[in-house]
Design an enzyme around this catalytic site. Structure first.
Site, PDB file in Angstrom:
ATOM      1  N   TYR A 142     -35.167 -15.588 -23.067  1.00 29.86           N
ATOM      2  CA  TYR A 142     -35.222 -14.140 -22.834  1.00 29.86           C
ATOM      3  C   TYR A 142     -33.975 -13.520 -23.454  1.00 29.86           C
ATOM      4  O   TYR A 142     -32.853 -13.932 -23.137  1.00 29.86           O
ATOM      5  CB  TYR A 142     -35.262 -13.876 -21.325  1.00 29.86           C
ATOM      6  CG  TYR A 142     -35.262 -12.414 -20.948  1.00 29.86           C
ATOM      7  CD1 TYR A 142     -36.404 -11.632 -21.115  1.00 29.86           C
ATOM      8  CD2 TYR A 142     -34.120 -11.809 -20.412  1.00 29.86           C
ATOM      9  CE1 TYR A 142     -36.409 -10.288 -20.757  1.00 29.86           C
ATOM     10  CE2 TYR A 142     -34.124 -10.468 -20.055  1.00 29.86           C
ATOM     11  CZ  TYR A 142     -35.266  -9.717 -20.228  1.00 29.86           C
ATOM     12  OH  TYR A 142     -35.268  -8.393 -19.878  1.00 29.86           O
ATOM     13  N   ASP A 237     -27.305 -16.607 -28.187  1.00 30.32           N
ATOM     14  CA  ASP A 237     -27.342 -15.616 -27.107  1.00 30.32           C
ATOM     15  C   ASP A 237     -26.555 -16.218 -25.937  1.00 30.32           C
ATOM     16  O   ASP A 237     -27.065 -17.044 -25.189  1.00 30.32           O
ATOM     17  CB  ASP A 237     -28.802 -15.340 -26.730  1.00 30.32           C
ATOM     18  CG  ASP A 237     -28.929 -14.422 -25.521  1.00 30.32           C
ATOM     19  OD1 ASP A 237     -27.910 -14.216 -24.813  1.00 30.32           O
ATOM     20  OD2 ASP A 237     -30.035 -13.925 -25.259  1.00 30.32           O
ATOM     21  N   LYS A 265     -23.145  -9.901 -19.025  1.00 24.58           N
ATOM     22  CA  LYS A 265     -22.778 -10.504 -17.729  1.00 24.58           C
ATOM     23  C   LYS A 265     -21.265 -10.657 -17.525  1.00 24.58           C
ATOM     24  O   LYS A 265     -20.595  -9.671 -17.307  1.00 24.58           O
ATOM     25  CB  LYS A 265     -23.534 -11.812 -17.535  1.00 24.58           C
ATOM     26  CG  LYS A 265     -25.059 -11.589 -17.661  1.00 24.58           C
ATOM     27  CD  LYS A 265     -25.880 -12.673 -17.109  1.00 24.58           C
ATOM     28  CE  LYS A 265     -27.363 -12.500 -17.385  1.00 24.58           C
ATOM     29  NZ  LYS A 265     -28.072 -11.634 -16.486  1.00 24.58           N
TER      30      LYS A 265
HETATM   31  N1  HOZ Z   1     -30.900 -10.481 -16.846  1.00 22.93           N
HETATM   32  C1  HOZ Z   1     -31.403 -11.488 -15.960  1.00 22.93           C
HETATM   33  C2  HOZ Z   1     -32.246 -12.358 -16.784  1.00 22.93           C
HETATM   34  N2  HOZ Z   1     -32.571 -13.515 -16.198  1.00 22.93           N
HETATM   35  C3  HOZ Z   1     -32.137 -10.983 -14.790  1.00 22.93           C
HETATM   36  C4  HOZ Z   1     -31.744  -9.631 -14.367  1.00 22.93           C
HETATM   37  C5  HOZ Z   1     -32.909  -8.780 -14.193  1.00 22.93           C
HETATM   38  O1  HOZ Z   1     -33.883  -8.906 -14.952  1.00 22.93           O
HETATM   39  O2  HOZ Z   1     -32.828  -7.994 -13.278  1.00 22.93           O
END
Ligand code: HOZ
Length: 426
Positions: A142, A237, A265
């Site tokens: 993702y 990524d 993050k």
């Molecule tokens: N960005 C994270 C992907 N696993 C999850 C956060 C979300 O989608 O709220």
């Protein structure tokens, strides 16, 4: 009815599904999401006064724990000076300089507001630099929610089992080629079939959006070699792995140099920050130096920059944090294994550094197909049992647990104890 339930009922009247990111909605596990009030160190406190040991940590950013006093103080100080300028500040350069010291190969970096923006901008840059449009991604990975990446993606799409992406014209994903992660031949075949057309390979070096999955020995090097052979860029990524697996992220851990690296993050210390960076020659194609356009009103926001800078400075100065996180995660894994094995359930635990996930399945989890083979009913029961006993886990088997430095061995023992109690109910 709890306060949380009431808040959720109200939220659904005004916000789609009552949440601002789908995975929070508890759809995979059932029940209502918990509304939070505050957080400190390793703990979350909900609106009903319950305390949870946190293994989501805002989906990764809170590596030092919640409300670290130094981050809070830096934010307070900055807020008194200014909240936003839309003009350059020295703090942006200081953060860029620090990242340049910590991460290999980040000659130039551009700050954005999220991992989604970072990845979509890095892809545009790779396409602009190589003058090619196709790219390779991996099933179950993702890279944020921009159109081109939402083909066979993990995270919330896997959680909600969304296979057809409404709103994305087929032409937009025509150039998205998808391979199975950890399959050496498949990715090579795509290169052979699309010889001079592939701009980039984008990969989560340690995928964390189909649970945590470990790259097979030599796999990342294989991608590096193929990119070099066919003139494509390798994009790591590192939104999840950056500043988490090591000071220099997965690049440092696996000793592989990518051409472009994306971040999110941890880089923002809990505030909305993303970034993409890499070799000077490539990054110089970004406007205003070059013709690949990318911009943002709040990019480089002073509050976000100071939270990121304060967090990364602490990680940079106290590099033993990584070893300590690794040991704590190893301890947790051992404890979980003892409990789950006694129960006689089929399970797999994948762990690297402070990323870990539990899959209720028979065979090892190395790619998306093996990740979806997990028993969802068992996962649901496990999740709710843990929640009831004060442990806050990602509400989906397609996400990774993240540990924070604030966790004590006492917290880990409490988590293992919660697992024992949960298992008696399964
Ligand atoms: N960005 C994270 C992907 N696993 C999850 C956060 C979300 O989608 O709220």
């Amino acid at each position: 009815m709890t306060k949380s339930d009431k808040f959720f009922e109200e939220a659904q009247k005004y916000i789609p599904g009552g949440v601002n990111s789908p995975v929070r909605a508890f759809r995979q596990v059932g029940g209502n999401p918990i509304f939070m009030r505050s957080a400190l160190g390793a703990y979350l406190f909900d609106v009903d006064g319950n305390r949870y040991i946190d293994y989501i940590n805002s989906w990764g950013p809170m590596i030092l724990g919640h409300s670290h006093p130094k981050v809070v103080e830096a934010l307070r100080h900055q807020a008194e000076l200014a909240v936003s300028f839309g003009a350059p500040t020295e703090q942006e350069t200081k953060l860029a300089q620090l990242i340049n010291q910590m991460v290999p190969g980040v000659d130039l970096i551009r700050f954005v507001n999220s991992g989604t923006e970072a990845c979509m901008s890095a892809l545009r840059l790779a396409r602009g630099y190589t003058n090619r449009s196709k790219f390779i991604k991996f099933e179950g990975h993702y890279h944020g929610h921009s159109d081109a990446f939402l083909k066979k993606a993990g995270s919330g799409l896997a959680t909600l089992n969304i296979k057809v992406n409404a709103g994305i014209p087929s032409a937009v994903v025509e150039d998205t080629l998808v391979a199975s992660f950890n399959d050496f031949e498949e990715v090579e075949k795509l290169f052979i079939e699309n010889k001079n057309d592939i701009a980039a390979v984008i990969v989560e070096p340690v995928p964390g959006n189909m649970g945590c999955v470990i790259p097979k020995h030599g796999y990342l090097q294989h991608l590096r070699t193929l990119c070099d052979k066919y003139g494509a860029l390798l994009i790591f990524d590192e939104v999840m792995t950056g500043f988490r697996l090591a000071r220099g992220g997965a690049q440092e851990l696996f000793d592989i140099q990518a051409d472009l690296i994306t971040f999110g993050k941890v880089i923002g210390g809990g505030l909305p920050v993303g970034a993409f960076g890499g070799k000077k020659e490539i990054m110089s194609k970004i406007a205003p130096l070059g013709e690949v356009y990318q911009a943002g009103t709040l990019s480089g926001n002073p509050l976000a920059m100071i939270a990121g800078y304060t967090t990364l400075s602490m990680l940079n100065e106290k590099v033993e944090i990584y070893n300590s996180l690794h040991k704590k995660t190893e301890y947790l894994e051992k404890g979980l294994r003892e409990v789950l094995s006694k129960k006689g359930l089929l399970y797999v635990i994948n762990r690297i550094g402070s990323m870990i996930s539990v899959h209720f399945c028979e065979n090892e989890v190395t790619d998306f197909k093996s990740a979806v083979a997990g028993n969802n009913d068992t996962f649901k029961k496990f999740f709710h049992g843990m929640l009831k006993h004060g442990v806050y886990l990602p509400p989906s088997p397609f996400e990774t647990w993240f540990l924070s430095d604030a966790l004590t061995y006492g917290d880990l023992d409490e988590t293992i104890e919660a697992t024992t109690k949960t298992m008696t109910g399964i």
